[in-house]
Scaffold this motif. Structure first.
Motif, PDB file in Angstrom:
ATOM      1  N   LEU A  20       0.813  -1.211   0.000  1.00 54.39           N
ATOM      2  CA  LEU A  20       0.000   0.000   0.000  1.00 54.39           C
ATOM      3  C   LEU A  20       0.850   1.265   0.000  1.00 54.39           C
ATOM      4  CD1 LEU A  20      -2.654  -1.009   2.685  1.00 54.39           C
ATOM      5  CD2 LEU A  20      -3.028  -0.857   0.217  1.00 54.39           C
ATOM      6  N   ALA A  21       0.365   2.277  -0.704  1.00 56.15           N
ATOM      7  CA  ALA A  21       0.975   3.607  -0.621  1.00 56.15           C
ATOM      8  C   ALA A  21       0.644   4.215   0.734  1.00 56.15           C
ATOM      9  CB  ALA A  21       0.453   4.492  -1.744  1.00 56.15           C
ATOM     10  N   SER A  22       1.497   5.095   1.223  1.00 51.31           N
ATOM     11  CA  SER A  22       1.233   5.732   2.518  1.00 51.31           C
ATOM     12  C   SER A  22       0.075   6.717   2.435  1.00 51.31           C
ATOM     13  CB  SER A  22       2.491   6.452   3.016  1.00 51.31           C
ATOM     14  OG  SER A  22       2.917   7.429   2.078  1.00 51.31           O
ATOM     15  N   ASP A  23      -0.198   7.221   1.226  1.00 53.02           N
ATOM     16  CA  ASP A  23      -1.296   8.157   0.993  1.00 53.02           C
ATOM     17  C   ASP A  23      -2.406   7.417   0.254  1.00 53.02           C
ATOM     18  OD1 ASP A  23      -3.013  10.107  -0.304  1.00 53.02           O
ATOM     19  OD2 ASP A  23      -1.507  11.614   0.188  1.00 53.02           O
ATOM     20  N   PRO A  24      -3.645   7.417   0.769  1.00 61.09           N
ATOM     21  CA  PRO A  24      -4.718   6.670   0.109  1.00 61.09           C
ATOM     22  C   PRO A  24      -5.067   7.202  -1.270  1.00 61.09           C
ATOM     23  CG  PRO A  24      -5.610   8.065   1.844  1.00 61.09           C
ATOM     24  CD  PRO A  24      -4.124   8.090   1.993  1.00 61.09           C
ATOM     25  N   ASN A  25      -4.830   8.485  -1.515  1.00 61.40           N
ATOM     26  CA  ASN A  25      -5.094   9.034  -2.842  1.00 61.40           C
ATOM     27  C   ASN A  25      -4.161   8.417  -3.878  1.00 61.40           C
ATOM     28  OD1 ASN A  25      -7.171  11.264  -2.325  1.00 61.40           O
ATOM     29  ND2 ASN A  25      -5.589  11.752  -0.830  1.00 61.40           N
ATOM     30  N   GLN A  26      -2.908   8.196  -3.492  1.00 59.59           N
ATOM     31  CA  GLN A  26      -1.977   7.530  -4.398  1.00 59.59           C
ATOM     32  C   GLN A  26      -2.381   6.079  -4.626  1.00 59.59           C
ATOM     33  OE1 GLN A  26       1.963   7.992  -2.784  1.00 59.59           O
ATOM     34  NE2 GLN A  26       1.921  10.230  -2.892  1.00 59.59           N
ATOM     35  N   GLN A  27      -2.834   5.411  -3.556  1.00 57.96           N
ATOM     36  CA  GLN A  27      -3.286   4.028  -3.703  1.00 57.96           C
ATOM     37  C   GLN A  27      -4.527   3.965  -4.600  1.00 57.96           C
ATOM     38  OE1 GLN A  27      -1.706   1.311  -2.635  1.00 57.96           O
ATOM     39  NE2 GLN A  27      -3.253   0.028  -3.634  1.00 57.96           N
ATOM     40  N   PHE A  28      -5.419   4.926  -4.439  1.00 59.19           N
ATOM     41  CA  PHE A  28      -6.599   4.985  -5.310  1.00 59.19           C
ATOM     42  C   PHE A  28      -6.184   5.141  -6.775  1.00 59.19           C
ATOM     43  CE2 PHE A  28      -9.718   7.234  -7.796  1.00 59.19           C
ATOM     44  CZ  PHE A  28     -10.880   6.525  -7.540  1.00 59.19           C
ATOM     45  N   ASP A  29      -5.247   6.046  -7.031  1.00 58.70           N
ATOM     46  CA  ASP A  29      -4.800   6.274  -8.409  1.00 58.70           C
ATOM     47  C   ASP A  29      -4.213   4.998  -9.017  1.00 58.70           C
ATOM     48  OD1 ASP A  29      -5.624   8.898  -8.349  1.00 58.70           O
ATOM     49  OD2 ASP A  29      -3.636   9.729  -7.958  1.00 58.70           O
ATOM     50  N   ARG A  30      -3.470   4.226  -8.217  1.00 56.77           N
ATOM     51  CA  ARG A  30      -2.908   2.965  -8.712  1.00 56.77           C
ATOM     52  C   ARG A  30      -4.025   2.021  -9.155  1.00 56.77           C
ATOM     53  NH1 ARG A  30       1.390   1.191  -3.983  1.00 56.77           N
ATOM     54  NH2 ARG A  30       2.832   2.959  -4.143  1.00 56.77           N
ATOM     55  N   TYR A 183     -11.971   9.025   5.065  1.00 60.63           N
ATOM     56  CA  TYR A 183     -11.846   7.583   5.324  1.00 60.63           C
ATOM     57  C   TYR A 183     -11.831   6.844   3.991  1.00 60.63           C
ATOM     58  CZ  TYR A 183     -13.079   2.851   6.966  1.00 60.63           C
ATOM     59  OH  TYR A 183     -13.100   1.500   7.218  1.00 60.63           O
ATOM     60  N   PHE A 184     -10.893   5.894   3.836  1.00 53.85           N
ATOM     61  CA  PHE A 184     -10.817   5.004   2.677  1.00 53.85           C
ATOM     62  C   PHE A 184     -10.772   3.564   3.176  1.00 53.85           C
ATOM     63  CE2 PHE A 184      -9.037   8.870   0.977  1.00 53.85           C
ATOM     64  CZ  PHE A 184      -9.160   8.838  -0.413  1.00 53.85           C
ATOM     65  N   GLU A 185     -11.378   2.668   2.418  1.00 60.07           N
ATOM     66  CA  GLU A 185     -11.175   1.244   2.664  1.00 60.07           C
ATOM     67  C   GLU A 185     -10.922   0.534   1.334  1.00 60.07           C
ATOM     68  OE1 GLU A 185     -13.640  -2.680   4.042  1.00 60.07           O
ATOM     69  OE2 GLU A 185     -13.959  -0.855   5.248  1.00 60.07           O
ATOM     70  N   PHE A 186      -9.829  -0.213   1.283  1.00 61.75           N
ATOM     71  CA  PHE A 186      -9.453  -0.983   0.098  1.00 61.75           C
ATOM     72  C   PHE A 186      -9.685  -2.461   0.399  1.00 61.75           C
ATOM     73  CE2 PHE A 186      -7.296   3.003  -0.267  1.00 61.75           C
ATOM     74  CZ  PHE A 186      -7.275   3.283  -1.625  1.00 61.75           C
ATOM     75  N   TRP A 187     -10.409  -3.126  -0.492  1.00 64.53           N
ATOM     76  CA  TRP A 187     -10.807  -4.527  -0.315  1.00 64.53           C
ATOM     77  C   TRP A 187     -10.311  -5.355  -1.489  1.00 64.53           C
ATOM     78  CZ3 TRP A 187     -13.635  -8.012  -3.183  1.00 64.53           C
ATOM     79  CH2 TRP A 187     -14.273  -9.076  -2.530  1.00 64.53           C
ATOM     80  N   GLN A 188      -9.582  -6.408  -1.188  1.00 60.63           N
ATOM     81  CA  GLN A 188      -9.130  -7.364  -2.203  1.00 60.63           C
ATOM     82  C   GLN A 188      -9.691  -8.728  -1.822  1.00 60.63           C
ATOM     83  OE1 GLN A 188      -6.741  -6.953  -5.102  1.00 60.63           O
ATOM     84  NE2 GLN A 188      -7.946  -8.816  -5.475  1.00 60.63           N
ATOM     85  N   TRP A 207      -2.369  10.265   7.566  1.00 60.34           N
ATOM     86  CA  TRP A 207      -3.246   9.103   7.426  1.00 60.34           C
ATOM     87  C   TRP A 207      -2.668   7.924   8.213  1.00 60.34           C
ATOM     88  CZ3 TRP A 207      -7.867   9.456   4.986  1.00 60.34           C
ATOM     89  CH2 TRP A 207      -8.057  10.538   4.115  1.00 60.34           C
ATOM     90  N   THR A 208      -3.543   7.223   8.912  1.00 58.55           N
ATOM     91  CA  THR A 208      -3.144   5.998   9.592  1.00 58.55           C
ATOM     92  C   THR A 208      -3.773   4.808   8.856  1.00 58.55           C
ATOM     93  OG1 THR A 208      -5.018   6.104  11.116  1.00 58.55           O
ATOM     94  CG2 THR A 208      -2.966   7.141  11.829  1.00 58.55           C
ATOM     95  N   ILE A 209      -3.029   3.708   8.745  1.00 54.86           N
ATOM     96  CA  ILE A 209      -3.484   2.521   8.030  1.00 54.86           C
ATOM     97  C   ILE A 209      -3.715   1.391   9.024  1.00 54.86           C
ATOM     98  CG2 ILE A 209      -2.926   0.844   6.226  1.00 54.86           C
ATOM     99  CD1 ILE A 209      -0.993   2.889   5.031  1.00 54.86           C
ATOM    100  N   GLN A 210      -4.786   0.661   8.832  1.00 55.90           N
ATOM    101  CA  GLN A 210      -5.100  -0.453   9.723  1.00 55.90           C
ATOM    102  C   GLN A 210      -5.713  -1.593   8.915  1.00 55.90           C
ATOM    103  OE1 GLN A 210      -8.145   0.234  12.783  1.00 55.90           O
ATOM    104  NE2 GLN A 210      -6.838  -0.858  14.227  1.00 55.90           N
ATOM    105  N   ARG A 211      -5.256  -2.814   9.195  1.00 54.84           N
ATOM    106  CA  ARG A 211      -5.879  -3.989   8.575  1.00 54.84           C
ATOM    107  C   ARG A 211      -7.174  -4.300   9.306  1.00 54.84           C
ATOM    108  NH1 ARG A 211      -5.149  -8.846   5.650  1.00 54.84           N
ATOM    109  NH2 ARG A 211      -3.025  -8.362   4.946  1.00 54.84           N
TER     110      ARG A 211
END
Length: 214
Positions: A20-30, A183-188, A207-211
């Protein structure tokens, strides 16, 4: 109809925090770039927009993401629509992207703010001319007696603006919103329903990331 036996296992990929990217916007763009590449004949920018009206009734509909940047996620609509009325009463909304053939989903929560008229006009006039005329013809979410009545109004406007050098005026009733996320949530999808889920929460330090458990 036998529905309870319709299922499939998800085995395309795994998602780890290291990916994961540290920034959710970057992860979204990916993920969006990968979805655009994969959905050559689909609608990768389609997202479900959820709103709540003044009486606390939830509403959902699919709209198209038209831009995103550090400020948020942009979509455009008739300002007399149900979604715009709901946002006027409650700025809290959620967005949901579902790319099921890729076994991926993204959920976003945030506050919707109106887009300034200059940006609305720029986007409006970038649309196909037929779509601009359709925006003039439709009073979105309002009752109408028949489709024929709507098409008659549309054809009248087509004749009025038959000169393609004549610009279509931006309707006062047409605008846009920017959803500023917190808030963002990424689901695989994962085998045996053991999906990978990670959330990003905005804090004073970033931003803080949590599983999350599936």
């Amino acid at each position: 109809m036998d529905l309870h036996n319709i299922r499939r296992d998800y085995q395309r990929a795994e998602l780890t925090q290291q990916q994961l990217a540290s920034d959710p916007n970057q992860q979204f763009d990916r993920w969006m770039a990968e979805a655009i590449a994969a959905y050559t004949d689909g609608d990768p920018t389609a997202m479900t927009l959820a709103t709540v009206d003044a009486d606390h009734n939830p509403h959902q509909r699919v709209v198209l993401l038209k831009a995103n940047d550090a400020s948020g996620f942009y979509f455009y609509t008739n300002l007399g629509s149900q979604k715009a009325q709901d946002i006027g009463d409650n700025h809290r909304v959620s967005l949901h992207f579902s790319w099921l053939s890729m076994e991926r989903q993204i959920s976003i929560r945030g506050h919707a703010q109106p887009v300034d008229r200059e940006h609305v006009a720029t986007y409006f006039h970038s649309r196909p001319r037929a779509s601009q005329i359709a925006a003039l013809a439709s009073q979105q979410s309002q009752p109408i007696a028949s489709r024929e009545q709507l098409m008659q109004r549309y054809q009248q406007l087509q004749e009025k603006y038959a000169n393609t050098e004549q610009p279509i005026p931006l309707p006062d009733s047409w605008g846009g919103f920017c959803v500023e996320p917190h808030y963002f949530e990424f689901w695989q999808g994962g085998s045996h329903r053991l999906h990978d889920r990670f959330c990003y929460r905005r804090s004073a330090d970033g931003w803080t990331i949590q599983r999350l458990q599936p």
